[in-house]
Design a protein around this motif. Structure first.
Motif, PDB file in Angstrom:
ATOM      1  N   SER A  14       3.753 -12.151  -9.957  1.00  0.00           N
ATOM      2  CA  SER A  14       2.322 -11.634 -10.655  1.00  0.00           C
ATOM      3  C   SER A  14       2.035 -10.118  -9.664  1.00  0.00           C
ATOM      4  O   SER A  14       0.672  -9.713 -10.595  1.00  0.00           O
ATOM      5  N   GLY A  16       2.657  -7.644  -6.573  1.00  0.00           N
ATOM      6  CA  GLY A  16       4.088  -8.086  -4.975  1.00  0.00           C
ATOM      7  C   GLY A  16       5.148  -7.931  -5.165  1.00  0.00           C
ATOM      8  O   GLY A  16       6.175  -7.904  -6.434  1.00  0.00           O
ATOM      9  N   THR A  65      -1.687 -25.066  -5.726  1.00  0.00           N
ATOM     10  CA  THR A  65      -3.525 -25.515  -4.673  1.00  0.00           C
ATOM     11  C   THR A  65      -2.949 -28.192  -5.920  1.00  0.00           C
ATOM     12  O   THR A  65      -3.740 -27.668  -4.212  1.00  0.00           O
ATOM     13  N   VAL A 140       9.589 -17.490   0.847  1.00  0.00           N
ATOM     14  CA  VAL A 140       9.252 -16.331   1.749  1.00  0.00           C
ATOM     15  C   VAL A 140       8.228 -16.785   2.743  1.00  0.00           C
ATOM     16  O   VAL A 140       7.716 -17.644   3.112  1.00  0.00           O
TER      17      VAL A 140
HETATM   18  N1  LIG Z   1       2.526  -8.041   2.130  1.00  0.00           N
HETATM   19  C1  LIG Z   1       3.113  -8.815   3.369  1.00  0.00           C
HETATM   20  O1  LIG Z   1       2.569  -7.437   3.954  1.00  0.00           O
HETATM   21  C2  LIG Z   1       3.445  -9.481   3.416  1.00  0.00           C
HETATM   22  C3  LIG Z   1       4.491  -9.738   5.498  1.00  0.00           C
HETATM   23  C4  LIG Z   1       4.744 -11.081   5.205  1.00  0.00           C
HETATM   24  C5  LIG Z   1       4.382 -12.057   4.437  1.00  0.00           C
HETATM   25  N2  LIG Z   1       4.638 -11.445   2.845  1.00  0.00           N
HETATM   26  C6  LIG Z   1       4.804 -12.530   1.850  1.00  0.00           C
HETATM   27  O2  LIG Z   1       4.753 -12.817   1.110  1.00  0.00           O
HETATM   28  C7  LIG Z   1       4.419 -13.640   0.118  1.00  0.00           C
HETATM   29  C8  LIG Z   1       4.332 -12.607  -1.608  1.00  0.00           C
HETATM   30  O3  LIG Z   1       3.065 -11.663  -1.228  1.00  0.00           O
HETATM   31  P1  LIG Z   1       2.897 -10.541  -1.414  1.00  0.00           P
HETATM   32  O4  LIG Z   1       2.090  -9.635  -0.587  1.00  0.00           O
HETATM   33  O5  LIG Z   1       3.416 -10.137  -2.741  1.00  0.00           O
HETATM   34  O6  LIG Z   1       0.421 -10.525  -1.812  1.00  0.00           O
HETATM   35  P2  LIG Z   1      -0.100 -10.513  -3.010  1.00  0.00           P
HETATM   36  O7  LIG Z   1       0.827  -9.388  -3.654  1.00  0.00           O
HETATM   37  O8  LIG Z   1      -1.158 -10.908  -2.856  1.00  0.00           O
HETATM   38  O9  LIG Z   1       1.147 -11.209  -4.419  1.00  0.00           O
HETATM   39  C9  LIG Z   1       0.576 -13.081  -3.755  1.00  0.00           C
HETATM   40  C10 LIG Z   1       1.389 -14.097  -5.181  1.00  0.00           C
HETATM   41  O10 LIG Z   1       0.966 -15.110  -4.971  1.00  0.00           O
HETATM   42  C11 LIG Z   1       0.304 -15.751  -5.817  1.00  0.00           C
HETATM   43  N3  LIG Z   1      -0.550 -16.560  -5.567  1.00  0.00           N
HETATM   44  C12 LIG Z   1      -1.503 -16.926  -4.623  1.00  0.00           C
HETATM   45  N4  LIG Z   1      -1.887 -18.138  -4.612  1.00  0.00           N
HETATM   46  C13 LIG Z   1      -1.316 -19.257  -4.981  1.00  0.00           C
HETATM   47  C14 LIG Z   1      -1.435 -20.123  -6.220  1.00  0.00           C
HETATM   48  N5  LIG Z   1      -2.907 -20.999  -5.442  1.00  0.00           N
HETATM   49  N6  LIG Z   1      -0.992 -20.644  -6.959  1.00  0.00           N
HETATM   50  C15 LIG Z   1       0.108 -19.766  -7.434  1.00  0.00           C
HETATM   51  N7  LIG Z   1       0.016 -18.472  -7.347  1.00  0.00           N
HETATM   52  C16 LIG Z   1      -0.591 -17.706  -6.126  1.00  0.00           C
HETATM   53  C17 LIG Z   1      -0.616 -14.607  -6.221  1.00  0.00           C
HETATM   54  O11 LIG Z   1      -0.316 -14.722  -8.055  1.00  0.00           O
HETATM   55  P3  LIG Z   1      -1.972 -15.382  -8.940  1.00  0.00           P
HETATM   56  O12 LIG Z   1      -2.531 -14.564  -7.558  1.00  0.00           O
HETATM   57  O13 LIG Z   1      -1.620 -14.010 -10.381  1.00  0.00           O
HETATM   58  O14 LIG Z   1      -1.931 -17.567  -9.017  1.00  0.00           O
HETATM   59  C18 LIG Z   1       0.616 -13.632  -6.434  1.00  0.00           C
HETATM   60  O15 LIG Z   1       1.822 -13.323  -8.050  1.00  0.00           O
HETATM   61  C19 LIG Z   1       3.319 -14.105   0.472  1.00  0.00           C
HETATM   62  O16 LIG Z   1       4.203 -15.410   0.346  1.00  0.00           O
HETATM   63  C20 LIG Z   1       3.320 -13.503   1.935  1.00  0.00           C
HETATM   64  O17 LIG Z   1       2.698 -14.506   2.659  1.00  0.00           O
HETATM   65  C21 LIG Z   1       3.456 -10.781   2.258  1.00  0.00           C
END
Ligand SMILES: NC(=O)c1ccc[n+]([C@@H]2O[C@H](COP(=O)([O-])OP(=O)(O)OC[C@H]3O[C@@H](n4cnc5c(N)ncnc54)[C@H](OP(=O)(O)O)[C@@H]3O)[C@@H](O)[C@H]2O)c1
Length: 263
Positions: A14, A16, A65, A140
């Motif tokens: 949804s 990022g 969760t 990831v």
């Molecule tokens: N952005 C960075 O700087 C960074 C760096 C290193 C690694 N990462 C990793 O990259 C991955 C994606 O993160 P992003 O940067 O794209 O962040 P983001 O834009 O906040 O997206 C996070 C996604 O995870 C979903 N999510 C979170 N909690 C959830 C739950 N309880 N059940 C189902 N879905 C859930 C959210 O969807 P809903 O809220 O709609 O459920 C959203 O689609 C993560 O694993 C993060 O740890 C990110």
């Protein structure tokens, strides 16, 4: 097997990085199953991709969760006649408060979403991939898996688990035609820091440290298709890993103590 006959399951689609995976895979002709909690966002994205690429795209609302979510997702996939060829375990978040100040339910939620659900989904999709002798899994992780430990960050420990799990699974499954890749992005423009509550601090970091989700995803898809067990996207991140890896544990601890920008 061509992309047009393959199906990808993406968690956290949804926003990022997950939404970027959906867009790039749709452009390649993959059938998609998108999962997250915000189903309105998933539906809008699915419609965009169906209109743009004429693909089949299903959405499933799940809170990872919830311990039953991985089985519920796979039951829905079976109901829809979808067999998962590419699993992208992407959903994630980071807490920000001190360990002792964080309610156990929040810590347990982080572990459930980023450790248990990731592991269970891989366990659920692998048998059919072995049968077909073809499969791809991207888990990831994060640059945090290589970085010095950070005070109060359960996140680094979790992402280290994801890194090692992915390498182990890749070793076990590669003889069956399955590639597993740990994607280890650094700072990536998404909603991650808004959710974490660290946007203000993150915005002060120099531009060279940031990547766009599309660049991260392009490298990740290339890595998994070529059988690379670890993908650190971007030149700056690769350089950082090369600098951090040789450090002795005592030096990593000291650096982690003074250099955590989110302390
Ligand atoms: N952005 C960075 O700087 C960074 C760096 C290193 C690694 N990462 C990793 O990259 C991955 C994606 O993160 P992003 O940067 O794209 O962040 P983001 O834009 O906040 O997206 C996070 C996604 O995870 C979903 N999510 C979170 N909690 C959830 C739950 N309880 N059940 C189902 N879905 C859930 C959210 O969807 P809903 O809220 O709609 O459920 C959203 O689609 C993560 O694993 C993060 O740890 C990110």
């Amino acid at each position: 097997m061509t992309a047009a006959t393959r199906t990808a399951l993406i968690t956290g689609a949804s926003a990022g990085i997950g939404a970027s995976f959906a867009r790039q895979l749709a452009a390649q002709g993959f059938t998609l199953l998108l999962v997250a909690r915000r189903v309105d966002r998933l539906k809008a994205l699915a419609q965009e991709l169906i209109d743009a690429h004429g693909i089949e795209c299903k959405v499933f609302a799940a809170d990872l969760t919830d311990a039953s979510a991985p089985r519920d997702i796979m039951a829905y996939a079976a109901e829809q006649g979808l067999c998962i060829d590419l699993l992208i375990n992407n959903a994630g978040l980071s807490g920000h408060k001190k360990f002792v100040d964080t309610p156990w339910s929040e810590l347990a939620g982080e572990i459930q979403v980023m450790i248990t659900a990731v592991t269970e989904l891989a366990h659920l999709v692998a048998p059919a991939m072995i049968e077909r002798q073809w499969g791809r899994i991207i888990n990831v992780s994060s640059l945090a898996a290589f970085a010095p430990p950070g005070e109060s960050l359960l996140y680094s420990a979790i992402k280290t688990y994801v890194l090692i799990l992915s390498e182990s699974l890749d070793m076990e499954l590669k003889p069956h035609g399955i590639h597993v890749t740990a994607l280890c992005p650094g700072f990536t423009k998404s909603e991650f820091h808004d959710v974490m509550g660290t946007r203000h601090t993150a915005n002060k970091l120099p531009a060279i440290m940031w990547q766009q989700p599309d660049d991260v995803v392009k490298e990740a898809l290339d890595a998994v298709m070529h059988g690379k067990p670890v993908c650190v996207p971007g030149r700056f991140n690769k350089f950082s890993v090369a600098m951090m890896r040789p450090l002795p544990e005592w030096a990593r601890y000291r650096i982690g103590k003074v250099a955590n920008p989110f302390k």
